[in-house]
Design an enzyme around this catalytic site. Sequence first.
Site, PDB file in Angstrom:
ATOM      1  N   LYS A  52      26.327  28.116  19.026  1.00 39.98           N
ATOM      2  CA  LYS A  52      25.114  27.345  19.257  1.00 39.98           C
ATOM      3  C   LYS A  52      25.158  26.472  20.612  1.00 39.98           C
ATOM      4  O   LYS A  52      24.065  26.057  21.207  1.00 39.98           O
ATOM      5  CB  LYS A  52      24.814  26.334  17.906  1.00 39.98           C
ATOM      6  CG  LYS A  52      24.504  27.162  16.599  1.00 39.98           C
ATOM      7  CD  LYS A  52      24.372  26.681  15.387  1.00 39.98           C
ATOM      8  CE  LYS A  52      24.243  27.509  14.435  1.00 39.98           C
ATOM      9  NZ  LYS A  52      24.339  27.136  13.010  1.00 39.98           N
ATOM     10  N   GLN A  96      26.704  21.855   9.860  1.00 40.04           N
ATOM     11  CA  GLN A  96      27.011  23.315   9.597  1.00 40.04           C
ATOM     12  C   GLN A  96      27.305  23.440   8.028  1.00 40.04           C
ATOM     13  O   GLN A  96      28.074  22.553   7.947  1.00 40.04           O
ATOM     14  CB  GLN A  96      28.126  23.673  10.670  1.00 40.04           C
ATOM     15  CG  GLN A  96      28.460  25.070  10.713  1.00 40.04           C
ATOM     16  CD  GLN A  96      27.552  26.190  10.995  1.00 40.04           C
ATOM     17  OE1 GLN A  96      26.446  25.638  11.936  1.00 40.04           O
ATOM     18  NE2 GLN A  96      27.499  27.366  10.467  1.00 40.04           N
ATOM     19  N   ASP A 119      17.164  23.667  11.061  1.00 38.60           N
ATOM     20  CA  ASP A 119      17.703  24.541  10.232  1.00 38.60           C
ATOM     21  C   ASP A 119      16.720  25.173   9.210  1.00 38.60           C
ATOM     22  O   ASP A 119      16.956  26.176   8.642  1.00 38.60           O
ATOM     23  CB  ASP A 119      18.713  23.980   9.390  1.00 38.60           C
ATOM     24  CG  ASP A 119      20.266  24.480   9.933  1.00 38.60           C
ATOM     25  OD1 ASP A 119      20.076  25.479  10.698  1.00 38.60           O
ATOM     26  OD2 ASP A 119      21.132  23.895   9.628  1.00 38.60           O
TER      27      ASP A 119
END
Length: 288
Positions: A52, A96, A119
């Site tokens: 990422k 995460q 997200d």
Amino acid sequence: MQLIDGKAVADQIKREIAEEVNQIVANGGRPPHLAAILVGHDGGSETYVAHKVKACEQCGFKSTLIRYESDVTESELLAKINELNNDADVDGFIVQLPLPKHIDEQKVIEAVDYRKDVDGFHPINVGRMSIGLPCFVSATPAGIIELLKRYKIQTSGKSCVVIGRSNIVGKPVASLMMQKGIDATVTVCHSRTQNLKEICLNADIIIAALGQPEFLTADMVKPGAVIIDVGTSRVASTETKSGFKLKGDVKFDEVAPKCSFITPVPGGVGPMTICSLMRNTLLASKGV
Ligand code: GUN
């Protein structure tokens, strides 16, 4: 059989995003800024977050990686989330997953300001997506839809079987596949489903997202079906330097000759998910 090259599509999309960022900066704007919180040292999470951060560089974004050891308390994490929610320099951020057991994941997800939730995990974004309102769509489902579109795969009126009902992939991708404009007839299967083989044999499109390596075999696939493999299980391997290999949920060698389109693992859905995150961050920076 045509291979769906997720890596090539993802590279193309990142170039498109980078061009747009160049324009923004040339016009006096600032580049989008994505922050990522990584807790502990889980191998998979380390790799995903590294990818990422690299994608941010490729797109011309600013990125910030915030690391905690796995003994971080829930309240410390929530305080950092609150800080990022209020930091005008950060357009979007992710925590995460998975998190250590002593931290309530749902509480963390809901602590993120939905306007920075790139997200797309916050219930407001999930709810907006399910009724077709503008929102941040979670990365993997958005990546799958983008691949189907870019390969001009017919979805209207087609029978689509989703195997797996996770909040991150199964449920949202099923919801997107049935939406107006995509128009598939969707069946969601899971560990309690009876007659799974018969249901799959009837499918024009199968999205395998159950996280069980090589689960989908040729005897479950109708000739000419489209196969989307979301699996990313790490299995031990002596063939690679890292000592593991990524395995999809589809027994690729026997399924591929039977179908019209198939995504490989790696190089299929995986690279697309990171692209979706970049696109969401660009949208967040524009306040869309
Ligand atoms: N863990 C596995 N996939 C994801 C993802 O898309 N986002 C976050 N934050 N964690 C994950």
